[in-house]
Design an enzyme around this catalytic site. Sequence first.
Site, PDB file in Angstrom:
ATOM      1  CE  LYS A  61     -11.109   2.541 -16.349  1.00  0.00           C
ATOM      2  NZ  LYS A  61     -12.547   2.493 -16.756  1.00  0.00           N
ATOM      3  CD  GLU A  84     -14.508   4.547  -9.606  1.00  0.00           C
ATOM      4  OE1 GLU A  84     -14.307   5.768  -9.621  1.00  0.00           O
ATOM      5  OE2 GLU A  84     -14.410   3.832 -10.610  1.00  0.00           O
TER       6      GLU A  84
HETATM    7  P1  PGA Z   1     -15.092   0.700 -14.414  1.00  0.00           P
HETATM    8  O1  PGA Z   1     -15.505   2.243 -14.402  1.00  0.00           O
HETATM    9  O2  PGA Z   1     -13.788   0.511 -13.740  1.00  0.00           O
HETATM   10  O3  PGA Z   1     -16.257   0.097 -13.702  1.00  0.00           O
HETATM   11  O4  PGA Z   1     -15.068   0.321 -15.868  1.00  0.00           O
HETATM   12  C1  PGA Z   1     -14.692   3.317 -14.118  1.00  0.00           C
HETATM   13  C2  PGA Z   1     -14.658   4.272 -15.271  1.00  0.00           C
HETATM   14  O5  PGA Z   1     -15.565   4.277 -16.135  1.00  0.00           O
HETATM   15  O6  PGA Z   1     -13.707   5.035 -15.386  1.00  0.00           O
HETATM   16 ZN    ZN Z   2     -14.801   5.939 -17.443  1.00  0.00          ZN
END
Ligand code: PGA
Ligand code: ZN
Length: 422
Positions: free
Chosen positions: A336, A208
């Site tokens: 998400k 990230e």
């Molecule tokens: P991920 O992790 O997008 O790889 O699931 C990011 C998070 O845990 O927020």
């Molecule tokens: Zn997370």
Amino acid sequence: MTNHKIHHIQAHQILDCRGYPTLEVEVTLSNNVKSSAQVPSGKSTGKHEAFELRDKTDEYNGMNVKHAINNVNKIINPKLIGHDVREQNQIDNIMIELDGTENKEELGANAIIGVSLAIARAAASSLGIPLYKYLGGDNANTLPIPFLSLINGGKLAGTDLEFQEFFIVPSNAESVSEALRKGTEVYYSLSKILINKFGKSLMSTTDEGGFALPIREPHEALDFLEKAIIDAGYEGQFKFALDVAASHFYDYKKNMYILNNKELSQDDMLNLYTDLVSKYDLVSIEDPLEQDDFHGFTELTKTLKIQIIGDDFLVTNINRLKKAMQTQSANAILLKVNQIGTLSEALNVAKYALDNNYAVQVSERSGETEDNIISDIAVALNCCQMKAGAPARSERTSKYNRLLKIEQELGINAKYPTNFFI
Ligand code: PGA
Ligand code: ZN
């Protein structure tokens, strides 16, 4: 109103920021409006997330998504042709029914979310309004506080630091542009500190865009952030936040957390957090405990009295959110869109949370693309918080840049929740 009808939906394969294949879905309307969306992918995923369909063939080490693409082009496309693109709920429901499984494993949540997001964009374009207004109405005008992830560990880094994300949270900026400027300046000063301390050869970044460091203890990471804030001249102007992603160092056989080769019980974890909260200005902790430990989340939320976010814990899922509310476990949900698989479901979860005094933080995935739809979603929800990684690397800055654009566009109507975390 024939001109808002779907003429054609077409998916093709592109690469995400890790070099893994993912889908881009393009929707063409009968009025020739074309809009597309790119699908993100997690690495530190929760076990209750919707299913990501991958081909498991030799190409791209088994990461191809050609089957999912085929599902869009051959199965979803014919069913949606002629539907009014503004009927987001109905379209999403058609795909849910077409899939027919609990976690979208038949068509793949990656196929379905790609279509769902592209549909929303096409509707906004066809109506000639920005996406955040289309989704949020005229009151969608609050830019979110950016949670900037500057140091990473866990699955995102491959170092010995088990906690996954260490954020700085701008706490007294008057606008998102000021928050981003100050946060990015802290990122520069952190990079200077780290070069001095570890030398250039140790400067590496993570999935990230945050720094990967040869440290083990959470307090070491927080100390670096504190120093970077002071060096940048912003002492007292930032708070801190963590994404622990605790499931990833939980030993399911021993029922213990394994941190630095030590076995920690749930109580030990609670003591660790209490200590960190007492020493640092922490305002938010994501996934502090294992993803099915509702009871532990209840204890911790009650004791720490700060924002406790469920990511792997709640997976953008209304049933898990309701259960968490009943048991008073956590007080915020990470949003998400690909964890649940349709935009309608994600927006419903977010609205339900906000209506019931649960906070919502809109989030990227570690496997991102140039797509910046999460910024529009965060503004549409007026939810006041968003995380998109470090303020560096294009797949992250595309989201922050979209916020800057929206701020410009809103002009004097742009709002910013300066005192959200005090
Ligand atoms: P991920 O992790 O997008 O790889 O699931 C990011 C998070 O845990 O927020
Ligand atoms: Zn997370």
